[in-house]
Design a protein around this motif. Structure first.
Motif, mmCIF file in Angstrom:
data_model
loop_
_atom_site.group_PDB
_atom_site.id
_atom_site.type_symbol
_atom_site.label_atom_id
_atom_site.label_comp_id
_atom_site.label_asym_id
_atom_site.label_seq_id
_atom_site.Cartn_x
_atom_site.Cartn_y
_atom_site.Cartn_z
ATOM 1 N N PHE A 126 23.715 12.690 56.336
ATOM 2 C CA PHE A 126 22.522 12.224 57.052
ATOM 3 C C PHE A 126 21.701 13.421 57.515
ATOM 4 C CE2 PHE A 126 20.526 11.367 61.178
ATOM 5 C CZ PHE A 126 19.735 10.277 60.885
ATOM 6 N N PHE A 127 22.357 14.415 58.098
ATOM 7 C CA PHE A 127 21.659 15.587 58.642
ATOM 8 C C PHE A 127 21.163 16.509 57.529
ATOM 9 C CE2 PHE A 127 21.557 19.804 60.756
ATOM 10 C CZ PHE A 127 20.697 19.495 61.806
ATOM 11 N N ALA A 128 21.778 16.458 56.370
ATOM 12 C CA ALA A 128 21.364 17.316 55.259
ATOM 13 C C ALA A 128 19.968 16.967 54.775
ATOM 14 C CB ALA A 128 22.363 17.204 54.108
ATOM 15 N N ASP A 129 19.517 15.747 55.051
ATOM 16 C CA ASP A 129 18.156 15.339 54.704
ATOM 17 C C ASP A 129 17.195 15.931 55.732
ATOM 18 O OD1 ASP A 129 15.737 14.008 54.262
ATOM 19 O OD2 ASP A 129 16.748 12.178 53.605
ATOM 20 N N ARG A 130 16.238 16.706 55.264
ATOM 21 C CA ARG A 130 15.354 17.441 56.172
ATOM 22 C C ARG A 130 14.692 16.549 57.215
ATOM 23 N NH1 ARG A 130 10.817 22.047 54.870
ATOM 24 N NH2 ARG A 130 9.860 22.033 56.918
ATOM 25 N N LYS A 131 14.327 15.363 56.846
ATOM 26 C CA LYS A 131 13.600 14.504 57.793
ATOM 27 C C LYS A 131 14.490 14.074 58.971
ATOM 28 C CE LYS A 131 14.305 9.901 55.702
ATOM 29 N NZ LYS A 131 15.177 10.276 54.585
ATOM 30 N N ASN A 132 15.804 14.229 58.810
ATOM 31 C CA ASN A 132 16.727 13.864 59.892
ATOM 32 C C ASN A 132 17.174 15.063 60.728
ATOM 33 O OD1 ASN A 132 16.707 11.191 58.974
ATOM 34 N ND2 ASN A 132 18.386 11.575 57.540
ATOM 35 N N GLN A 133 16.640 16.234 60.420
ATOM 36 C CA GLN A 133 17.064 17.433 61.136
ATOM 37 C C GLN A 133 16.297 17.660 62.432
ATOM 38 O OE1 GLN A 133 16.826 20.552 58.177
ATOM 39 N NE2 GLN A 133 18.716 19.897 57.181
ATOM 40 N N TYR A 191 28.522 -2.880 64.366
ATOM 41 C CA TYR A 191 28.486 -1.532 64.939
ATOM 42 C C TYR A 191 27.327 -0.759 64.332
ATOM 43 C CZ TYR A 191 31.045 -0.046 60.698
ATOM 44 O OH TYR A 191 31.448 0.184 59.402
ATOM 45 N N GLU A 192 26.921 0.280 65.040
ATOM 46 C CA GLU A 192 25.857 1.165 64.583
ATOM 47 C C GLU A 192 26.325 2.611 64.713
ATOM 48 O OE1 GLU A 192 23.260 0.034 63.152
ATOM 49 O OE2 GLU A 192 22.753 -1.933 63.987
ATOM 50 N N TYR A 193 25.487 3.531 64.220
ATOM 51 C CA TYR A 193 25.833 4.947 64.210
ATOM 52 C C TYR A 193 24.963 5.743 65.191
ATOM 53 C CZ TYR A 193 28.622 4.485 59.899
ATOM 54 O OH TYR A 193 29.573 4.168 58.973
ATOM 55 N N ALA A 194 25.571 6.776 65.781
ATOM 56 C CA ALA A 194 24.852 7.671 66.684
ATOM 57 C C ALA A 194 25.434 9.072 66.543
ATOM 58 C CB ALA A 194 24.965 7.182 68.123
ATOM 59 N N ILE A 195 24.709 10.052 67.053
ATOM 60 C CA ILE A 195 25.160 11.452 67.024
ATOM 61 C C ILE A 195 25.086 12.014 68.435
ATOM 62 C CG2 ILE A 195 24.654 13.781 66.184
ATOM 63 C CD1 ILE A 195 23.482 12.484 63.659
ATOM 64 N N VAL A 201 21.005 6.576 65.435
ATOM 65 C CA VAL A 201 20.443 6.864 64.110
ATOM 66 C C VAL A 201 20.526 5.675 63.147
ATOM 67 C CG1 VAL A 201 20.841 9.343 64.312
ATOM 68 C CG2 VAL A 201 22.608 7.890 63.285
ATOM 69 N N SER A 202 20.937 4.518 63.635
ATOM 70 C CA SER A 202 20.871 3.325 62.780
ATOM 71 C C SER A 202 20.478 2.123 63.641
ATOM 72 C CB SER A 202 22.206 3.065 62.064
ATOM 73 O OG SER A 202 23.174 2.526 62.957
ATOM 74 N N ARG A 203 19.753 1.214 63.025
ATOM 75 C CA ARG A 203 19.341 -0.025 63.709
ATOM 76 C C ARG A 203 19.407 -1.150 62.689
ATOM 77 N NH1 ARG A 203 13.988 0.723 64.483
ATOM 78 N NH2 ARG A 203 14.235 1.902 66.424
ATOM 79 N N ASN A 204 20.093 -2.209 63.067
ATOM 80 C CA ASN A 204 20.256 -3.348 62.162
ATOM 81 C C ASN A 204 20.744 -2.893 60.782
ATOM 82 O OD1 ASN A 204 19.382 -5.188 64.132
ATOM 83 N ND2 ASN A 204 17.237 -4.774 63.623
ATOM 84 N N LEU A 205 21.724 -1.994 60.814
ATOM 85 C CA LEU A 205 22.413 -1.519 59.618
ATOM 86 C C LEU A 205 21.556 -0.628 58.723
ATOM 87 C CD1 LEU A 205 24.183 -4.869 58.675
ATOM 88 C CD2 LEU A 205 24.816 -3.175 60.392
ATOM 89 N N THR A 206 20.450 -0.103 59.265
ATOM 90 C CA THR A 206 19.572 0.773 58.487
ATOM 91 C C THR A 206 19.434 2.119 59.190
ATOM 92 O OG1 THR A 206 18.318 -1.126 57.683
ATOM 93 C CG2 THR A 206 17.285 1.039 57.474
ATOM 94 N N PHE A 207 19.603 3.216 58.456
ATOM 95 C CA PHE A 207 19.469 4.542 59.049
ATOM 96 C C PHE A 207 18.010 4.887 59.313
ATOM 97 C CE2 PHE A 207 23.720 5.154 57.245
ATOM 98 C CZ PHE A 207 24.341 5.806 58.301
ATOM 99 N N PHE A 208 17.777 5.626 60.382
ATOM 100 C CA PHE A 208 16.445 6.138 60.687
ATOM 101 C C PHE A 208 16.613 7.335 61.613
ATOM 102 C CE2 PHE A 208 17.589 3.459 64.130
ATOM 103 C CZ PHE A 208 16.899 3.867 65.257
ATOM 104 N N ALA A 209 15.588 8.181 61.707
ATOM 105 C CA ALA A 209 15.707 9.434 62.455
ATOM 106 C C ALA A 209 15.023 9.408 63.812
ATOM 107 C CB ALA A 209 15.134 10.586 61.630
ATOM 108 N N ALA A 210 14.231 8.395 64.082
ATOM 109 C CA ALA A 210 13.408 8.402 65.292
ATOM 110 C C ALA A 210 13.982 7.548 66.414
ATOM 111 C CB ALA A 210 11.995 7.927 64.960
#
Length: 461
Positions: free
Chosen positions: A450-457, A362-366, A383-392
């Motif tokens: 996740f959202f608290a990190d500025r780069k993910n806002q 499974y992966e994560y989304a918002i 917001v995740s791909r292959n078990l790794t979080f990312f913002a883009a």
């Protein structure tokens, strides 16, 4: 996903937080709607009595031709008191117009599509600022709720204007403001005569709870009770009555905006919106009542608050429509706007490979969009791909049969072996322990950190 304590928020999130402070600040000494309301209830009635008393004294002294020095002093005191009353009312008027302007700026775009995106971002940001049932969440939710209701009410009012769901002379008069995206005059009309009173109604809806009689019920005689505790029926009825009466008093005597007559124009519309929210006579109050009920679930202040209940908020709106507690057409509009999953809700889903085949993970989304094509299938930012979080990540409609919130979908992952599930959860779950593997496959996730990190806002870009 741990946040550096010195890290600043993005410019957008900073604007939202400043707006929260203008409504209900942490520092109760700051100028705000709540601060002004407390002052209004504590001081204004006595100030008005003082003005009336001084006016009567001036009249008596003038008629009896008594000491001129005394007369001049009384006139000076009267003028000073009147100026104080007018200044305080002007301050309240200026503040609500400022708040309305900022909400419009943050939730409105140059096109219908941009407006839906901007509103999604605003609502999602408010939810992402909370940690769920962590710390003093009830007080924080109380502070967020007026703004959340305001934007939902704006989007619902657009639907009412579009199809005349509620027959109302004032709304009919301004139905043309739906053309605001191509007409600057219509945009100003909409902002002044529809948006501002709707926003003010959402912000002021529970302002009567800051009256001393309501405070006494909420906090107890000694002021030490939990204001968010469950109240008995008699206390609840008293509180509703006080809130209704004192909210109307505040709007009638404490705020008069856009230079209009008290019972006409946007001020009259605001008064009618507020009255009908409580009485339900004309149905116009449902523009506010439906978002109020929904917000009370998404940003609940109750002790039993649980994030798993958020996607079921629509069910209460449906039930109220069936019971004819709210306009069924407006309820349908509202559910179509929000769907089943609130903006900012953390979705766990089963991804597919390049051939469209489901993976054993499974992966994560918002949730990132209003107006999903199907209410049960939210449009989300991945917001995740292959078990790794990312913002883009891209946006994707998460089908019901890939959304782990639904039990039937969870069954698909029950076949994953323990070692593989341990690998997945250790990378995606904060503070992971081996016991988590035995508990359950997650129905959702908590994206606050996740959202608290500025780069993910910037996930709505």
């Amino acid at each position: 996903m741990n946040r550096n304590a010195t890290q600043a928020d993005s410019q957008y999130v900073s604007k939202v937080k400043k707006l929260i402070e203008l409504v209900d600040p942490v520092d109760t000494a700051k100028p705000s709607v709540v601060t002004y309301a407390r002052h209004f209830y504590a001081v204004t009635a006595d100030l008005k009595k003082r003005i009336q008393g001084l006016a009567q004294e001036v009249k008596v002294v003038s008629e009896t031709r008594a000491n001129i020095a005394v007369l001049e002093d009384l006139k000076k005191q009267h003028k000073t008191a009147v100026q104080q009353l007018e200044k305080e009312q002007a301050d309240r008027q200026r503040l609500i117009i400022t708040i309305a302007s900022q909400i419009i700026s943050l939730s409105e775009g140059e096109t219908y599509y941009e407006t839906q995106t901007a509103s999604s971002r605003f609502l999602g940001t408010l939810l992402l600022l909370t940690r769920g049932k962590d710390g003093n969440y009830a007080r924080y939710h109380q502070r967020l709720k007026p703004l959340y209701k305001a934007v939902l009410a704006l989007r619902l009012s657009d639907k009412v204007l579009a199809d005349s769901s509620v027959k109302h002379s004032y709304l009919s008069k301004y139905a043309g403001v739906l053309e605001r995206f191509t007409d600057e005059v219509k945009m100003r009309e909409w902002a002044n005569f529809i948006a501002t009173p709707v926003i003010a109604a959402a912000i002021f809806q529970d302002i009567g709870l800051y009256h001393e009689e309501a405070v006494r019920i909420l906090y107890g005689e000694d002021g030490e009770d939990d204001p968010f505790r469950e109240l008995g029926e008699s206390f609840r009825k008293q509180l509703l009555k006080i809130n209704y009466q004192q909210t109307l008093t505040f709007i009638r005597d404490g705020v008069s905006f856009i230079g209009c007559e008290q019972n006409k124009g946007p001020h009259g519309f605001l008064m009618e919106l507020m009255q009908d929210t409580f009485t339900g006579k004309s149905g116009i109050g449902d523009i506010l009542k439906i978002p109020q009920v929904y917000s009370s679930i998404v940003l609940s202040t109750k002790p039993g608050y649980n994030r798993s209940m958020l996607p079921k908020g629509y069910m209460l709106i449906e039930q109220m429509a069936k019971q004819k507690s709210v306009n069924s057409r407006l309820a349908e509009h509202f559910i179509n706007i929000v769907g089943y999953f609130p903006q900012g809700f953390g979705v766990c889903f089963i991804p597919v490979n390049e051939k469209g085949q489901e993976k054993d993970q499974y992966e994560y989304a918002i949730v990132s969009r209003l107006n999903p094509e199907h209410p049960a299938e939210p449009v989300c930012k991945i917001v995740s791909r292959n078990l790794t979080f990312f913002a883009a990540g891209k946006e994707e409609r998460v089908a019901k049969d890939r959304n782990l919130f639904f039990n039937a979908t969870k069954q698909k992952l029950m076949k994953i072996d323990r070692a593989r599930m341990t690998e997945i959860m250790s990378q995606l779950k904060k503070n992971f322990t081996i016991a988590d593997v035995d508990e359950h496959i997650p129905a959702f996730w908590e994206p606050h950190d996740f959202f608290a990190d500025r780069k993910n806002q910037s996930i709505w870009r």
